[in-house]
Enzyme design. Structure first.
Site, mmCIF file in Angstrom:
data_model
loop_
_atom_site.group_PDB
_atom_site.id
_atom_site.type_symbol
_atom_site.label_atom_id
_atom_site.label_comp_id
_atom_site.label_asym_id
_atom_site.label_seq_id
_atom_site.Cartn_x
_atom_site.Cartn_y
_atom_site.Cartn_z
ATOM 1 N N GLN A 126 -63.174 82.417 2.698
ATOM 2 C CA GLN A 126 -61.802 82.124 2.276
ATOM 3 C C GLN A 126 -61.559 80.620 2.186
ATOM 4 O O GLN A 126 -61.540 79.927 3.211
ATOM 5 C CB GLN A 126 -60.829 82.721 3.304
ATOM 6 N N GLY A 127 -61.372 80.141 0.977
ATOM 7 C CA GLY A 127 -61.160 78.704 0.784
ATOM 8 C C GLY A 127 -59.698 78.364 0.567
ATOM 9 O O GLY A 127 -59.275 78.059 -0.555
ATOM 10 N N TYR A 128 -58.925 78.429 1.627
ATOM 11 C CA TYR A 128 -57.504 78.057 1.556
ATOM 12 C C TYR A 128 -57.277 76.664 2.123
ATOM 13 O O TYR A 128 -56.901 75.745 1.435
ATOM 14 C CB TYR A 128 -56.656 79.054 2.366
ATOM 15 N N SER A 129 -57.565 76.535 3.457
ATOM 16 C CA SER A 129 -57.196 75.304 4.164
ATOM 17 C C SER A 129 -57.955 74.091 3.647
ATOM 18 O O SER A 129 -59.107 74.188 3.226
ATOM 19 C CB SER A 129 -57.488 75.457 5.653
ATOM 20 N N SER A 161 -64.519 79.744 7.433
ATOM 21 C CA SER A 161 -65.342 80.577 8.305
ATOM 22 C C SER A 161 -66.493 81.187 7.511
ATOM 23 O O SER A 161 -66.283 81.745 6.438
ATOM 24 C CB SER A 161 -64.516 81.716 8.904
ATOM 25 N N GLU A 244 -51.833 94.452 4.854
ATOM 26 C CA GLU A 244 -52.488 94.857 6.093
ATOM 27 C C GLU A 244 -52.168 93.926 7.235
ATOM 28 O O GLU A 244 -53.043 93.415 7.913
ATOM 29 C CB GLU A 244 -54.006 94.839 5.878
ATOM 30 N N ASN A 384 -49.409 80.128 15.851
ATOM 31 C CA ASN A 384 -48.336 80.843 16.551
ATOM 32 C C ASN A 384 -46.987 80.136 16.410
ATOM 33 O O ASN A 384 -45.946 80.786 16.397
ATOM 34 C CB ASN A 384 -48.715 81.021 18.027
ATOM 35 N N GLU A 385 -47.020 78.821 16.272
ATOM 36 C CA GLU A 385 -45.752 78.103 16.073
ATOM 37 C C GLU A 385 -45.150 78.484 14.726
ATOM 38 O O GLU A 385 -43.949 78.722 14.610
ATOM 39 C CB GLU A 385 -45.982 76.586 16.133
#
Ligand SMILES: Cc1cc2nc3c(=O)[nH]c(=O)nc-3n(C[C@H](O)[C@H](O)[C@H](O)COP(=O)(O)OP(=O)(O)OC[C@H]3O[C@@H](n4cnc5c(N)ncnc54)[C@H](O)[C@@H]3O)c2cc1C
Lengths: 400, 368
Positions: A126-129, A161, A244, A384-385
């Site tokens: 996954q190439g998002y960040s 990842s 999901e 989580n923030e």
């Protein structure tokens, strides 16, 4: 309201447990339960075993080769697999790009990619960040410019990842510089063997290297690899996040860690008695087990909403937060089981092939690394923030 | 009471700080160069009396030095040798033992390690099954010692063995000075989570002469506990230094990392988290000072309560501050490249050294 579990659920659970007990390769099981490093091939082997049984894609519809299970069945399946020591099914194909292709992909893309996700002939990442775009994903700057019939992609992804094991990456890229940032983003599938793609591992706290930097330099990507419409990638990204959402509860990991914790607290001694008999430690186990129960029932409630076709919003964020906090608490308790043996640490002993001897000699070596590693679960998948911001927004409206 | 440093104390802190500032990479394992420098600076003599070439300093000086070590992630076996070892020898060593060993500790040529805990005993100092049996003019030691901090760079091991009594009795324990190279001693070193060293040590029919008994036969527990308390006080100070540094790194990250077009420090959620961390650090600092203040208290229970209280508090705040520093750094916090993770690891190990929070809550409870 009827709070009884249906009889079929019990049958289903038993069927899954029986299958996993019979078919999960013991070497893989040993790695998973021992918190050792799991190799690419281990994930692939288990995925293929599941797929042969018709359980390769628990969340996909039947016509795509999935199980057609409802949300409750899926979480039972996850729990049984995890507790028995199965590796997780890699989400990048099954829960991310797969559903995206089913909803937005061309027929050609579906035919080409979906079957290979089931068999893991393709390993997706996954190439998002990006270095500058984490929580603020929409500020991403990797750009794709059209040149004849290809996009030329330039930029950098990070925290990717398993990019070092992947042959495909799905990326969010900027295809228009003007306008609202969200409106110039496209969803692109990139063959990692293309010239100009470079993967550099990032060493993490636990001495692992599951995450990577991915550099994209003048990478030519066929137009046919665009998913959906150009500049509509943000909609896809949001769909993917919304898809999901109950899986992010991590119920499988919570249950597995809890089982391991109780096993370990029974086998590790304190003053000649099992540690679990120490009232102080016992209470901490009980408290986290109570948390797991509450979490599980919250998950069942959310699953039943999902099943009824209602969208879940803040509930998903609550599941994410609780799931990650519980995993982290469990990992700390596991480490504390080791007592002074939490301190010595041989990173190389996390490989199953390690033939030497660890300080304790019986499997405590991985526990501190696990404690460190699980700090990630409150960071990835939306910190989580950020999840708390979403919960508050749902309660207050966007401009209180 | 006066909480500000004297001129000499200020100088001590600055000397150590300047010396460590020159350190660019975190040392992994034992470094003879660093050890030599420690001796040159006189730091190895902090807890040795002047008659034996030391400084005979107060616990405050150790606290000051340890805070700087914590800030710099200094991982040399200082606590084992120059705090616990030196204090124990000075306290109960015979004249001959003191004359022989203390000057060598001060000049850097002798390192000692405390070999007390055993496999399966967790943090219990009295849960000892290693035996020492008198045979003529020697004792014969048999047993295993677990997670001996810096055990593989020590010349002499301070071994706690049972000369009488049942497995978990406090009575009947005796301390021995054992040459690490003596026949029958096997030292299996390994790296630790925080880049230091520890060793598993086995003693198989190790013969030691009678004059290697440290203190009195059968009464080793009380001085051992006293010496470990010294070590705990030092670790608490070190943890405060490490937490201080984490606060600086995290605050700096909050000021400089931008998301959503602004420094993330603008988000009040993060401001409050940072404030919570600082609250924890300040409580920890107070407890580290309390530990240093009461370490020499004549009443054992008063000393013990202060030390267990400090260690319990520091364990808790260390986890909290370490975890949140990682969290507020986002993905960066998970990398081995950033110092944040190394401080977090060190704080984790400090909690797991000589009793974690649970252990010290229990010890305190026994004294309520
Ligand atoms: C182990 C691991 C695996 C990952 N795998 C992948 C992957 O495969 N693919 C991928 O694309 N990404 C992956 N990520 C990246 C992950 O999604 C990001 O780390 C995450 O989105 C946070 O971004 P960041 O690291 O830039 O932190 P930042 O966004 O810089 O956040 C830093 C801190 O600021 C806080 N913060 C930010 N904005 C706000 C706000 N508005 N209000 C309050 N607090 C805020 C955050 O909560 C955090 O505590 C992975 C990360 C990790 C750690």
């Amino acid at each position: 309201m009827d709070l009884r579990e249906s009889p079929e659920t019990q049958t289903f659970r038993a069927e899954v447990a029986g299958f996993v007990a019979a078919r999960l390769p013991p070497d893989i099981r040993a790695k998973v339960l021992g918190f050792l490093r799991i190799e690419r091939q281990d994930y692939v082997r288990w995925q293929r075993i599941l797929n042969e049984r018709g359980w390769g894609a628990p969340s996909w519809p039947r016509e795509q080769g999935g199980t057609g299970w409802n949300a409750r069945q899926r979480s039972l399946f996850e729990e049984e697999c995890f507790v028995a020591g199965a590796p997780r099914q890699m989400p990048f194909g099954l829960s991310m790009v797969g559903p995206v292709l089913q909803a937005f992909g061309s027929e050609h893309q579906q035919k080409r990619f979906l079957p290979r996700i089931l068999t893991m002939e393709d390993w997706w990442c996954q190439g998002y960040s990006e270095p500058g775009a984490g929580s603020d994903l929409a500020s991403l700057t990797t750009r794709a410019e059209r040149q004849d019939d290809v996009y030329i992609v330039n930029g950098q992804k990070t925290w990717t990842s398993f990019a070092h094991w992947a042959n495909w990456i799905f990326c969010l890229v900027r295809t228009r510089a003007s306008g609202k940032p969200q409106e110039g983003i496209s969803f692109l599938l990139i063959d990692m063997t293309s010239p100009g793609v470079r993967v550099k591992p990032i060493r993490t706290l636990d001495e692992g290297a599951d995450v990577n930097e991915v550099f994209l330099d003048d990478v030519a990507v066929p137009m046919a690899n665009l998913v959906g419409e150009e500049n509509r990638g943000w909609t896809i990204a949001k769909f993917l996040l919304g898809h999901e959402r109950t899986t992010i509860a991590g119920i499988g990991t919570c249950k597995r860690l809890l089982v391991r914790l109780k096993e370990l607290a029974r086998s590790e001694p304190k003053r000649g008695r099992p540690l679990i008999e120490d009232p102080r430690f016992r209470d901490r186990i009980v408290k986290v087990e109570i948390d797991v129960r509450a979490h599980e029932w919250s998950l069942m409630r959310a699953s039943s909403l999902e099943q009824a076709g209602k969208s879940i919003g803040a509930e998903a964020s609550i599941l994410k937060i609780r799931g990650s906090e519980i995993q982290q608490e469990l990992s700390q308790l596991l480490m504390e089981c080791a007592g002074p043996y939490a301190i010595p640490h041989l990173p190389e002993a996390l490989n199953a092939e390690f033939a030497g001897e660890t300080a304790d000699g019986h499997g405590l070596n991985a526990l501190a690394a696990q404690y460190l590693d699980l700090r990630k679960v409150s960071i990835y998948g939306g910190t989580n923030e950020v999840q708390k911001n979403l919960i508050a927004r749902a309660l207050l409206g966007s401009q209180p | 009471m006066n909480f500000s440093y004297s001129e000499e104390q200020q100088m001590l802190a600055e000397t150590v700080m300047r010396w460590l500032a020159a350190e660019t990479v975190v040392q992994r394992g034992f470094s003879p160069e660093r050890w030599g420098e420690l001796a040159e600076l006189g730091l190895l003599g902090l807890n040795v009396d002047e008659d034996h070439g030391g400084l005979g300093a107060t616990p405050v000086e150790t606290l000051i030095v340890m805070q700087e070590f914590g800030r710099a992630l200094f991982g040399q076996p200082f606590v084992s040798t120059a705090v616990v070892g030196a204090a124990l020898l000075g306290n109960i060593g015979s004249a001959a033992q003191r004359d022989d060993m203390l000057p060598r500790i001060v000049n850097g040529s002798l390192r000692v390690a405390l070999a007390t805990l055993e496999p399966g005993a967790r943090f219990d100092l009295a849960d000892i099954s290693t035996t020492a049996v008198r045979q003529g003019q020697s004792y014969v030691l048999n047993g295993r010692k677990a997670v001996v901090l810096h055990g593989d760079s020590a010349h002499v091991l301070i071994v706690c063995a049972r000369t009488s009594g049942g497995q978990r009795d406090q009575d009947g324990l005796t301390l021995f000075l054992v040459d690490a190279t003596a026949a029958g001693v096997t030292v299996r070193g390994s790296p630790t989570l925080d880049g230091q060293r520890a060793a598993e040590i086995s003693l198989a029919d190790v013969q030691v002469p009678l004059d290697s008994v440290l203190g009195e036969i059968g009464s080793g527990y009380v001085p051992l506990e006293w010496a470990v308390d010294r070590g705990i006080a030092a670790l608490c100070a070190e943890a405060v230094g490490a937490m201080e540094k984490l606060m600086e790194l995290t605050a700096e990250h909050l000021r400089t990392r931008k998301q959503f077009g602004q420094p993330i420090g603008r988000f009040q959620a993060l401001q409050h988290r940072l404030a919570d961390m600082q609250i924890a650090v300040e409580q920890a600092r107070s407890m580290a000072l309390q530990a240093a203040a009461l370490i020499e208290h004549p009443q054992r229970n008063e000393r013990r309560k202060a030390l267990s209280a400090a260690k319990a508090m520091i364990g808790r705040s260390g986890h909290f501050v370490g975890q949140q520093a990682v969290q507020l750094h986002g993905g960066m916090g998970m990398t081995a490249e950033l110092a944040v993770g190394n401080y977090f690891k060190r704080l984790t190990c400090i909690d797991m050294t000589w009793g974690n929070t649970d252990h010290h809550v229990e010890l305190y409870g026994d004294l309520l």
